[in-house]
Enzyme design. Structure first.
Site, PDB file in Angstrom:
ATOM      1  N   HIS A   1       0.833  -1.204   0.000  1.00  0.00           N
ATOM      2  CA  HIS A   1       0.000   0.000   0.000  1.00  0.00           C
ATOM      3  C   HIS A   1       0.872   1.259   0.000  1.00  0.00           C
ATOM      4  CE1 HIS A   1       0.924   0.780   4.258  1.00  0.00           C
ATOM      5  NE2 HIS A   1       0.630  -0.490   4.516  1.00  0.00           N
TER       6      HIS A   1
ATOM      7  N   CYS B   1       3.808  -4.479   6.508  1.00  0.00           N
ATOM      8  CA  CYS B   1       3.346  -4.322   5.128  1.00  0.00           C
ATOM      9  C   CYS B   1       4.471  -3.818   4.221  1.00  0.00           C
ATOM     10  CB  CYS B   1       2.177  -3.350   5.068  1.00  0.00           C
ATOM     11  SG  CYS B   1       0.700  -3.939   5.924  1.00  0.00           S
TER      12      CYS B   1
END
Length: 413
Positions: free
Chosen positions: A340, A358
């Site tokens: 992301h 992430c």
């Protein structure tokens, strides 16, 4: 249907045979027995007597016994078994077993013409009508109803119907209730592909704790492959605590372009390859090594493109470390690993892994990646800065299991 019978005084008494047509019956006449509650199992099937020589003691005025029997009867017949129709004498010409909106049960007549067995089993809570014809033109029917299911099992399927997905997308089936009769369920899951792709089912536990079975090809799918799953489950008993299936399921999908996202944790870079050519090279920062914030390694499969979402650390067991609205979110695991946009981490892009697990990148790069990847694309993650390998049930981690080990997970091996 009408029946033609000689008068009682003209017909010899044969108490052992209840269904007969005399020789004097008009050719082509068929007799139908309307079975009452006590006679739902046995239906009489009678054809006109064709004449010819008779053996000693035989009555030339009496047609051969052509009664049939059905293995299921009554209003509470046991579901989950094939329907079997048996003819006492002569040969069956055709048998039709129908169930209203549920359709028909296909089946085959035996080589000797005496029996017919359905290819699929009778479903729970269903009223069936059996219609049979013999080779002499006789016909009749019988009816029965199966007992209802005390507990019903259901499932969810991925990918969705009529979608186009990446080359690593498996067929994935998650069940609402436990599946003890895995072999029976797996036999009912029919996969067909446009190019005879080799693949195998494998049973595992989903991240939710539910039973799950995935079908993955031996290698990544070939672009353009068309895939169909026909889950012919209606009437299958899944076992103790699982319940019955009371419907079939189906899904179809197509494989898109050959895209692979390569994530190098050690170099802090991400690259998108399409048809073997690199089309994006992005500096990124992954999970902080040395603890629970580290990223997973291995092959993860893009599960969904979720856009802008609220990410909260307590949902993944990291306390109150963060609570952010995050753009261009691409889910890689059920445990919360995403790729992301992470503009707050810009100082580490291409330099160090300092995220909470992430794969983060700039807004512009995240937008470019988000716009080109599709669900089912593999993210091949390599490097030392990882906390372990993506588990097979944590998203679609089957690609981290060897082909031989994956085949061994089938209930039919």
């Amino acid at each position: 249907m009408s029946s033609a019978r000689p008068s009682r005084s003209a017909r010899p008494a044969h108490p052992s045979r209840s269904a007969r047509l005399s020789r004097s019956a008009r050719p082509g006449i068929r007799r139908t027995v309307l079975a009452g509650p006590a006679a739902l199992l046995a239906a009489a099937l009678t054809g006109c007597y064709a004449g010819g020589s008779t053996s000693a003691g035989a009555d030339p005025d009496v047609a051969p016994d052509t009664s049939i029997s059905v293995n299921l009867k009554g209003k509470a017949a046991a579901p989950g078994q094939p329907v079997k129709v048996t003819l006492a004498h002569g040969k069956l010409k055709s048998v039709a077993v129908t169930a209203g909106e549920s359709g028909a049960l296909a089946g085959k007549i035996s080589a000797d013409g005496r029996t017919w067995i359905s290819e699929r089993v009778a479903a729970p809570g269903t009223a069936y009508t059996v219609r049979a014809k013999d080779s002499d033109g006789g016909s009749d029917q019988a009816v029965f109803t199966t007992a209802g299911a005390e507990k019903v099992n259901k499932l969810s399927l991925a990918p969705g119907k009529n979608t186009t997905v990446g080359i690593a997308q498996p067929l994935s089936v998650v069940f609402d209730h436990p599946v003890k009769n895995k072999a029976a369920v797996e036999k009912a899951l029919k996969v067909s592909t446009s190019n005879d792709t080799e693949g195998s089912w494998g049973w595992l536990q989903d991240y939710s704790g539910k039973d799950r079975v995935d079908w993955r090809p031996k290698e990544y799918w070939k672009p353009g492959t068309k895939v169909t799953l026909a889950a012919q489950l209606n009437g299958i008993d899944t076992g103790t605590d699982g319940g019955w299936f009371v419907r079939d399921y189906t899904t179809t999908f197509t494989i898109g372009a050959a895209q692979v996202v390569k994530v190098d944790l050690d170099r802090h870079r991400l690259a998108l390859h399409r048809d073997g050519k690199q089309v994006l090279d992005i500096p990124m920062s992954a999970g902080t090594p040395g603890g629970e914030k580290a990223s997973w390694r291995g092959t993860a499969v893009l599960m969904s493109k979720e856009g802008t979402i609220n990410m909260r650390s307590e949902t993944v067991g990291l306390g109150d470390a963060y609570d952010k609205m995050v753009d261009y979110s691409m889910r890689l695991t059920w445990s919360g690993m995403y790729a992301h946009a992470a503009p707050w981490n810009a100082g580490y892009f291409g330099q160090a892994n300092r995220s909470s697990g992430c794969v983060g990148m700039s807004d512009a790069n995240a937008s470019a990646l988000y716009g080109q990847v599709r669900v089912g694309d593999p993210f091949e993650i390599t490097g030392a800065d990882a906390k372990g390998t993506v588990a097979e049930g944590n998203g679609y981690g089957a690609w981290n299991v060897s082909w031989a080990d994956w085949q061994a997970k089938s209930a039919l091996k």
